[in-house]
Write a protein that holds these residues in place. Structure first.
Motif, PDB file in Angstrom:
ATOM      1  N   UNK A 118      71.196  13.378  69.898  1.00 32.28           N
ATOM      2  CA  UNK A 118      69.952  13.763  70.590  1.00 32.28           C
ATOM      3  C   UNK A 118      70.276  14.650  71.787  1.00 32.28           C
ATOM      4  N   UNK A 119      71.312  14.274  72.550  1.00 34.16           N
ATOM      5  CA  UNK A 119      71.730  15.091  73.695  1.00 34.16           C
ATOM      6  C   UNK A 119      72.044  16.511  73.250  1.00 34.16           C
ATOM      7  N   UNK A 120      72.801  16.625  72.164  1.00 31.50           N
ATOM      8  CA  UNK A 120      73.198  17.930  71.676  1.00 31.50           C
ATOM      9  C   UNK A 120      72.009  18.754  71.195  1.00 31.50           C
ATOM     10  N   UNK A 121      71.074  18.100  70.490  1.00 28.30           N
ATOM     11  CA  UNK A 121      69.903  18.832  69.994  1.00 28.30           C
ATOM     12  C   UNK A 121      69.055  19.331  71.161  1.00 28.30           C
ATOM     13  N   UNK A 122      68.876  18.484  72.180  1.00 28.31           N
ATOM     14  CA  UNK A 122      68.104  18.909  73.351  1.00 28.31           C
ATOM     15  C   UNK A 122      68.799  20.079  74.049  1.00 28.31           C
ATOM     16  N   UNK A 123      70.138  19.977  74.192  1.00 28.56           N
ATOM     17  CA  UNK A 123      70.880  21.072  74.813  1.00 28.56           C
ATOM     18  C   UNK A 123      70.784  22.344  73.994  1.00 28.56           C
ATOM     19  N   UNK A 124      70.826  22.200  72.662  1.00 27.26           N
ATOM     20  CA  UNK A 124      70.736  23.369  71.793  1.00 27.26           C
ATOM     21  C   UNK A 124      69.358  24.023  71.922  1.00 27.26           C
ATOM     22  N   UNK A 125      68.301  23.190  71.982  1.00 29.07           N
ATOM     23  CA  UNK A 125      66.952  23.740  72.154  1.00 29.07           C
ATOM     24  C   UNK A 125      66.863  24.488  73.480  1.00 29.07           C
ATOM     25  N   UNK A 164      76.520  25.503  79.361  1.00 27.60           N
ATOM     26  CA  UNK A 164      75.863  24.566  78.452  1.00 27.60           C
ATOM     27  C   UNK A 164      76.384  24.769  77.024  1.00 27.60           C
ATOM     28  N   UNK A 165      76.587  26.040  76.625  1.00 32.05           N
ATOM     29  CA  UNK A 165      77.085  26.298  75.268  1.00 32.05           C
ATOM     30  C   UNK A 165      78.467  25.692  75.069  1.00 32.05           C
ATOM     31  N   UNK A 166      79.348  25.885  76.054  1.00 34.92           N
ATOM     32  CA  UNK A 166      80.689  25.305  75.952  1.00 34.92           C
ATOM     33  C   UNK A 166      80.591  23.781  75.906  1.00 34.92           C
ATOM     34  N   UNK A 167      79.687  23.227  76.723  1.00 35.25           N
ATOM     35  CA  UNK A 167      79.518  21.769  76.736  1.00 35.25           C
ATOM     36  C   UNK A 167      79.039  21.275  75.374  1.00 35.25           C
ATOM     37  N   UNK A 168      78.237  22.098  74.660  1.00 37.94           N
ATOM     38  CA  UNK A 168      77.783  21.691  73.326  1.00 37.94           C
ATOM     39  C   UNK A 168      78.960  21.590  72.363  1.00 37.94           C
ATOM     40  N   UNK A 169      79.884  22.553  72.454  1.00 38.80           N
ATOM     41  CA  UNK A 169      81.091  22.473  71.614  1.00 38.80           C
ATOM     42  C   UNK A 169      81.869  21.199  71.944  1.00 38.80           C
ATOM     43  N   UNK A 170      82.011  20.940  73.243  1.00 46.24           N
ATOM     44  CA  UNK A 170      82.724  19.738  73.684  1.00 46.24           C
ATOM     45  C   UNK A 170      82.032  18.491  73.149  1.00 46.24           C
ATOM     46  N   UNK A 171      80.693  18.500  73.202  1.00 46.01           N
ATOM     47  CA  UNK A 171      79.924  17.349  72.722  1.00 46.01           C
ATOM     48  C   UNK A 171      80.194  17.091  71.241  1.00 46.01           C
ATOM     49  N   UNK A 172      80.187  18.179  70.448  1.00 48.12           N
ATOM     50  CA  UNK A 172      80.475  18.011  69.027  1.00 48.12           C
ATOM     51  C   UNK A 172      81.868  17.432  68.805  1.00 48.12           C
ATOM     52  N   UNK A 173      82.837  17.918  69.605  1.00 49.88           N
ATOM     53  CA  UNK A 173      84.194  17.389  69.503  1.00 49.88           C
ATOM     54  C   UNK A 173      84.235  15.900  69.816  1.00 49.88           C
ATOM     55  N   UNK A 174      83.496  15.493  70.855  1.00 49.63           N
ATOM     56  CA  UNK A 174      83.485  14.076  71.218  1.00 49.63           C
ATOM     57  C   UNK A 174      82.892  13.226  70.095  1.00 49.63           C
ATOM     58  N   UNK A 175      81.790  13.719  69.488  1.00 53.76           N
ATOM     59  CA  UNK A 175      81.185  12.965  68.377  1.00 53.76           C
ATOM     60  C   UNK A 175      82.198  12.788  67.253  1.00 53.76           C
ATOM     61  N   UNK A 176      82.897  13.890  66.921  1.00 58.60           N
ATOM     62  CA  UNK A 176      83.870  13.812  65.829  1.00 58.60           C
ATOM     63  C   UNK A 176      85.001  12.856  66.177  1.00 58.60           C
ATOM     64  N   UNK A 177      85.475  12.908  67.416  1.00 61.09           N
ATOM     65  CA  UNK A 177      86.608  12.051  67.786  1.00 61.09           C
ATOM     66  C   UNK A 177      86.209  10.584  67.799  1.00 61.09           C
ATOM     67  N   UNK A 178      85.027  10.287  68.334  1.00 61.58           N
ATOM     68  CA  UNK A 178      84.579   8.892  68.309  1.00 61.58           C
ATOM     69  C   UNK A 178      84.438   8.402  66.873  1.00 61.58           C
ATOM     70  N   UNK A 179      83.911   9.306  66.019  1.00 61.04           N
ATOM     71  CA  UNK A 179      83.692   8.916  64.628  1.00 61.04           C
ATOM     72  C   UNK A 179      85.021   8.686  63.911  1.00 61.04           C
ATOM     73  N   UNK A 180      85.980   9.606  64.117  1.00 62.05           N
ATOM     74  CA  UNK A 180      87.225   9.546  63.345  1.00 62.05           C
ATOM     75  C   UNK A 180      88.226   8.560  63.933  1.00 62.05           C
TER      76      UNK A 180
END
Lengths: 224, 132
Positions: A118-125, A164-180
């Motif tokens: 949700x954080x990422x989608x809001x940031x992307x919007x 904010x764009x760089x933070x979105x990339x970081x956010x995606x990385x965090x999601x992947x790392x938590x998941x994996x």
């Protein structure tokens, strides 16, 4: 007889050797601070240096605000409905980022992923709205090369957008790392830094929407 | 100290709780903190937009009111989202923040001050150039 420090060290209420981590660490006594404190402090120093960089852009914008070179002024350009939407999106995203912090603190994979998504989608919007605004300015002949005012505006707000764009990339990385990799400690430190970064970006945006958009949209006779 | 390292929760610049005593605040209390912060920040945002649109405020004061509201909202964000507190663990963070605020004020107000004076002092030349 004994100094206050010695009495503190022998106070049985303070536990073994008088050391209560967290009570005295800030003053350099009582042993090294826990790593979470040190990591947060180091990233906090980086954030402050980032804020100082933004303050230089703010200063340039404030100085060049009236140098429109016959081009459009802030009052003619800014659409406050767009600014209000961007503000709402970023404020909501900072809240959901806080929820993600709590989910990480409680080791909930599901809620961590949901809150971060949700954080990422809001940031992307937010980024989409900003790009739309910038391209509408350029389409109206108010690009960054039009006047000193617009150069400083695009630099300041664009720099925040890039953050904010760089933070979105970081956010995606965090999601992947938590998941994996799960809630490993080093990953949680990374996430601590990410959440600090995200909250700090909203703080910069608070300054931008108040001092750039709201002050800028005032009719010229109301400006100081 | 190693037994404390398991309790490294989310977004805390400095803890508003002691390491090793992580359960002083329940999840509900922590969520309440964020909700309170969100509510206050939203209120101040609405106040900013209101101050911008209204003509109730003394006109020359609107820009200053917006500056004050921005500083207030930044304070809310620092307390409720970045968890800057008066906890001893936070002393270094607060000192760094104070220094950062000093530098930011020097850069912004210093630039404005110097440049406005420059503009003022160069005014005769400027109007001279525009003269026919």
């Amino acid at each position: 007889m004994s100094t206050p420090a010695l009495r503190l060290a022998h106070d049985p209420a303070l536990g073994p050797a008088g050391i209560t981590p967290g009570r005295i660490t800030g003053r350099g006594a009582g042993g090294p601070a826990p790593k979470r404190i040190v990591v947060g402090y180091g990233f906090w120093i980086f954030l402050l240096s980032d804020v100082i960089m933004f303050s230089a852009f703010f200063a340039a914008y404030a100085v060049l605000f009236k140098s429109t070179a016959g081009g459009p002024s802030a009052h003619e350009l800014f659409d406050l409905r767009n600014t209000a939407a961007e503000t709402a999106l970023l404020l909501a995203s900072t809240f959901t980022c806080g929820m993600a912090s709590l989910a990480v603190g409680h080791r909930s994979q599901k809620w961590t992923q949901v809150a971060l998504l949700v954080t990422g989608l809001l940031g992307f919007a937010f980024i989409v709205l900003e790009i739309r605004e910038f391209s509408s300015f350029v389409a109206r002949g108010a690009g960054p090369s039009r006047s000193a005012f617009l150069s400083s505006f695009f630099t300041l707000v664009g720099c925040h957008g890039i953050h904010v764009s760089v933070a979105l990339l970081w956010l995606g990385t965090m999601m992947a790392q938590f998941y994996a990799k799960g809630f490993r400690q080093d990953i949680r430190y990374r996430f601590l830094c990410f959440s600090l970064f995200w909250h700090a970006l909203d703080i910069v945006w608070v300054a931008i929407f108040n001092l750039v958009y709201l002050v800028g949209s005032l009719p010229p006779e109301l400006l100081p | 100290m190693t037994e404390h390292s398991d309790y490294e929760a989310g977004s805390y610049v400095g803890a508003d709780r002691e390491p090793g005593r992580p359960e002083e605040r329940t999840l509900a209390q922590e969520v309440r903190g964020y909700v309170l912060g969100l509510g206050l920040a939203a209120l101040l945002t609405i106040a900013s937009f209101w101050a911008d649109q209204t003509r109730e405020i003394y006109a020359s004061g609107i820009a200053m009111a917006l500056l004050v509201l921005a500083v207030a909202q930044i304070g809310i964000h620092l307390i409720f989202f970045l968890h800057i507190t008066t906890d001893p663990d936070n002393e270094n963070n607060i000192l760094a923040l104070a220094f950062g605020v000093l530098i930011v004020c020097l850069i912004v107000f210093g630039s404005l001050w110097v440049m406005l004076h420059l503009n003022h002092n160069l005014m005769p030349m400027h109007s001279l150039a525009q003269a026919p």
